[in-house]
Design an enzyme around this catalytic site. Structure first.
Site, PDB file in Angstrom:
ATOM      1  CB  CYS A 114      -1.098  -0.014   1.090  1.00 44.43           C
ATOM      2  SG  CYS A 114      -1.901  -1.414   1.347  1.00 44.43           S
ATOM      3  CG  HIS A 255      -3.046   3.163   1.987  1.00 44.29           C
ATOM      4  ND1 HIS A 255      -3.624   2.788   1.154  1.00 44.29           N
ATOM      5  CD2 HIS A 255      -2.870   2.296   3.039  1.00 44.29           C
ATOM      6  CE1 HIS A 255      -4.229   1.552   0.968  1.00 44.29           C
ATOM      7  NE2 HIS A 255      -3.592   1.279   2.433  1.00 44.29           N
ATOM      8  CG  ASN A 285      -6.437  -1.161   1.506  1.00 42.08           C
ATOM      9  OD1 ASN A 285      -5.570  -0.657   0.688  1.00 42.08           O
ATOM     10  ND2 ASN A 285      -5.713  -1.697   2.826  1.00 42.08           N
TER      11      ASN A 285
HETATM   12  N1  ACO Z   1     -18.196  -8.234  10.322  1.00 44.24           N
HETATM   13  C1  ACO Z   1     -18.491  -8.584  11.440  1.00 44.24           C
HETATM   14  N2  ACO Z   1     -17.954  -8.895  12.613  1.00 44.24           N
HETATM   15  C2  ACO Z   1     -16.728  -9.045  12.526  1.00 44.24           C
HETATM   16  C3  ACO Z   1     -15.990  -8.641  11.088  1.00 44.24           C
HETATM   17  C4  ACO Z   1     -16.950  -8.525  10.140  1.00 44.24           C
HETATM   18  N3  ACO Z   1     -16.449  -8.170   8.688  1.00 44.24           N
HETATM   19  N4  ACO Z   1     -14.744  -8.993  11.262  1.00 44.24           N
HETATM   20  C5  ACO Z   1     -14.375  -9.137  12.218  1.00 44.24           C
HETATM   21  N5  ACO Z   1     -15.508  -9.248  13.026  1.00 44.24           N
HETATM   22  C6  ACO Z   1     -15.567  -9.541  14.418  1.00 44.24           C
HETATM   23  C7  ACO Z   1     -14.490 -10.194  15.272  1.00 44.24           C
HETATM   24  O1  ACO Z   1     -14.952 -11.897  15.049  1.00 44.24           O
HETATM   25  C8  ACO Z   1     -14.465  -9.771  16.670  1.00 44.24           C
HETATM   26  O2  ACO Z   1     -15.578 -10.552  17.373  1.00 44.24           O
HETATM   27  P1  ACO Z   1     -15.325 -11.095  18.712  1.00 44.24           P
HETATM   28  O3  ACO Z   1     -15.102  -9.813  19.795  1.00 44.24           O
HETATM   29  O4  ACO Z   1     -16.681 -11.807  19.149  1.00 44.24           O
HETATM   30  O5  ACO Z   1     -14.163 -11.865  18.727  1.00 44.24           O
HETATM   31  C9  ACO Z   1     -15.144  -8.269  16.694  1.00 44.24           C
HETATM   32  O6  ACO Z   1     -15.713  -8.316  15.187  1.00 44.24           O
HETATM   33  C10 ACO Z   1     -13.904  -7.465  16.742  1.00 44.24           C
HETATM   34  O7  ACO Z   1     -13.078  -7.831  15.656  1.00 44.24           O
HETATM   35  P2  ACO Z   1     -11.738  -6.956  15.634  1.00 44.24           P
HETATM   36  O8  ACO Z   1     -10.704  -7.618  14.609  1.00 44.24           O
HETATM   37  O9  ACO Z   1     -11.179  -6.542  17.175  1.00 44.24           O
HETATM   38  O10 ACO Z   1     -12.083  -5.388  15.166  1.00 44.24           O
HETATM   39  P3  ACO Z   1     -11.333  -4.145  15.021  1.00 44.24           P
HETATM   40  O11 ACO Z   1     -12.116  -3.035  15.656  1.00 44.24           O
HETATM   41  O12 ACO Z   1      -9.973  -4.375  15.176  1.00 44.24           O
HETATM   42  O13 ACO Z   1     -11.318  -3.887  13.559  1.00 44.24           O
HETATM   43  C11 ACO Z   1     -10.186  -4.166  11.382  1.00 44.24           C
HETATM   44  C12 ACO Z   1     -10.726  -5.081  12.469  1.00 44.24           C
HETATM   45  C13 ACO Z   1     -11.138  -3.198  10.614  1.00 44.24           C
HETATM   46  C14 ACO Z   1      -9.484  -5.326  10.314  1.00 44.24           C
HETATM   47  C15 ACO Z   1      -9.154  -3.361  12.116  1.00 44.24           C
HETATM   48  O14 ACO Z   1      -8.095  -4.111  12.764  1.00 44.24           O
HETATM   49  C16 ACO Z   1      -8.046  -2.699  10.964  1.00 44.24           C
HETATM   50  O15 ACO Z   1      -8.528  -2.076  10.243  1.00 44.24           O
HETATM   51  N6  ACO Z   1      -6.734  -3.199  10.878  1.00 44.24           N
HETATM   52  C17 ACO Z   1      -5.858  -2.430   9.765  1.00 44.24           C
HETATM   53  C18 ACO Z   1      -6.037  -3.052   8.519  1.00 44.24           C
HETATM   54  C19 ACO Z   1      -5.019  -2.304   7.603  1.00 44.24           C
HETATM   55  O16 ACO Z   1      -4.928  -1.026   7.810  1.00 44.24           O
HETATM   56  N7  ACO Z   1      -4.348  -2.910   6.685  1.00 44.24           N
HETATM   57  C20 ACO Z   1      -3.701  -2.360   5.757  1.00 44.24           C
HETATM   58  C21 ACO Z   1      -2.566  -2.993   5.097  1.00 44.24           C
HETATM   59  S1  ACO Z   1      -3.271  -4.042   3.911  1.00 44.24           S
HETATM   60  C22 ACO Z   1      -2.100  -4.446   2.929  1.00 44.24           C
HETATM   61  O17 ACO Z   1      -0.935  -4.048   2.744  1.00 44.24           O
HETATM   62  C23 ACO Z   1      -2.368  -5.244   1.540  1.00 44.24           C
END
Ligand code: ACO
Length: 328
Positions: A114, A255, A285
């Site tokens: 990214c 980004h 993304n």
């Molecule tokens: N829909 C509903 N529930 C979900 C989903 C979904 N799509 N995905 C996860 N959950 C659930 C999980 O199972 C978890 O449930 P639990 O509490 O019962 O275990 C709950 O939601 C919370 O999950 P978290 O992973 O803690 O959610 P978080 O608030 O951390 O958000 C996210 C997740 C959006 C992926 C976040 O961590 C994020 O944005 N991370 C950075 C990603 C990024 O920037 N990537 C860039 C690089 S990519 C590249 O280089 C190609």
């Protein structure tokens, strides 16, 4: 007067197919409210089966060339940032170079996820400044939808496909151009975002006794923590090295990975919301496509004008990150 690397024209391309959060909720156990609240994404564009990275890249490049008025025969180099090229080899930049008729140009790909376009711009800037080239086409494109596990709700909701392209020209007697770039990496975090199978470590055609990732794997929480710190640091560093302050920035085009990450970066450098460009709700993304797509839309919407100072920042698999300051 020194040589500056000036953006002379910008183009974009996204697939026609729109996938909304409601569409995704039919595939996996998710819902619009969760995706919107946690990421800011409402919909994303998804390639057809017969559509690949070079198709988007060529369309974006043609638009950038037309806007710049530069003839493809006057391009000296095509630098294309992607982690989802058409093939492992040959390079996607070569496919683009041929399709647009840049018959005099060299071509190579840059792989920095990214942050790919930030890296590609930095290489182009260096080549233009030392006189190795007069015109360079920089393309950022990714088609991560092709590598997503559509049964994994923690990743499949995040990604979309898209491309942006810029023609850069070496100009003298101008204040415009790339002002400063910082590029950073930390390979010790490689395991947090990866796609293991398909390279030389785990070739696709082999059978493995241990399971390996055939799809994008991402440790979301770890990536989130890294991103918030890394992009804040990169923005502060590039501003400091340029002897500038966030007050000098007219527009911030980060980004687009997660709206919460964007907001925390803007807060860290004390930028008000009206100086922050966001289009994550439309595209998700798009990896290397994200920043040039943002620059393209910002210019089209009249939020980025000639002479404005724009700050870009990217981060991703590697781990890699970096930032550019550009006088538009
Ligand atoms: N829909 C509903 N529930 C979900 C989903 C979904 N799509 N995905 C996860 N959950 C659930 C999980 O199972 C978890 O449930 P639990 O509490 O019962 O275990 C709950 O939601 C919370 O999950 P978290 O992973 O803690 O959610 P978080 O608030 O951390 O958000 C996210 C997740 C959006 C992926 C976040 O961590 C994020 O944005 N991370 C950075 C990603 C990024 O920037 N990537 C860039 C690089 S990519 C590249 O280089 C190609």
């Amino acid at each position: 007067m020194s040589i500056k690397s000036v953006v002379q024209g910008i183009g974009h391309a996204v697939p026609d197919k729109v996938m909304t959060n409601h569409d995704l909720a039919k595939l996996v156990d998710t819902n619009d409210e969760w995706i919107t609240q946690r990421t800011g994404i409402k919909e994303r564009r998804i390639c057809r089966d017969d559509e690949a990275a070079s198709d988007l890249a060529v369309a974006a490049s043609r638009e950038a060339l037309a806007k710049s008025g530069v003839d493809p025969m006057d391009l000296d180099m095509v630098i294309l940032a992607t982690v989802t090229g058409d093939y492992i080899f040959p390079s996607t930049s070569g496919i683009v170079q041929d399709a647009i008729g840049a018959k005099r140009a060299g071509a190579f790909d840059v792989q920095a996820a990214c942050a790919g376009t930030i890296y590609a711009l930095s290489v182009a800037d260096a080549m233009l400044k030392v006189g190795h080239a007069k015109h360079i086409l920089v393309v950022g494109v990714d088609t991560l939808s092709k590598f997503v596990n559509w049964e994994d709700r923690s990743t499949c909701v995040l990604f979309g496909d898209g491309a942006g392209a810029m023609v850069l020209g070496a100009e003298e007697n101008t204040d415009r151009g790339i002002v400063k770039t910082v590029l950073l990496s930390d390979g010790s975090g490689a395991q947090h975002i990866c796609l293991e199978v398909g390279g030389s470590r785990y070739p696709l055609a082999r059978h493995y006794s241990e399971p390996h990732n055939h799809y994008i794997y991402m440790n979301g929480a770890e990536t989130y923590r890294f991103a918030v710190k890394a992009i804040g640091d990169a923005c502060c560093k590039v501003l400091e090295e340029a002897g500038l302050h966030s007050d000098d920035v007219d527009l911030f085009v980060p980004h687009q990975a997660n709206l919460r990450i964007i907001e925390s970066a803007a807060a860290r450098i004390e930028l008000p919301p009206d100086k922050v460009f966001v289009n994550i709700h439309k595209y998700g993304n798009t990896s290397a496509g994200s920043i040039p797509l943002g620059l393209y839309e910002a210019e089209k919407e009249g939020r980025l004008k000639k002479g404005d100072l724009v700050l870009t920042v990217g981060f991703g698999a590697g781990l890699v990150w970096g930032a550019n300051l550009i006088r538009w």
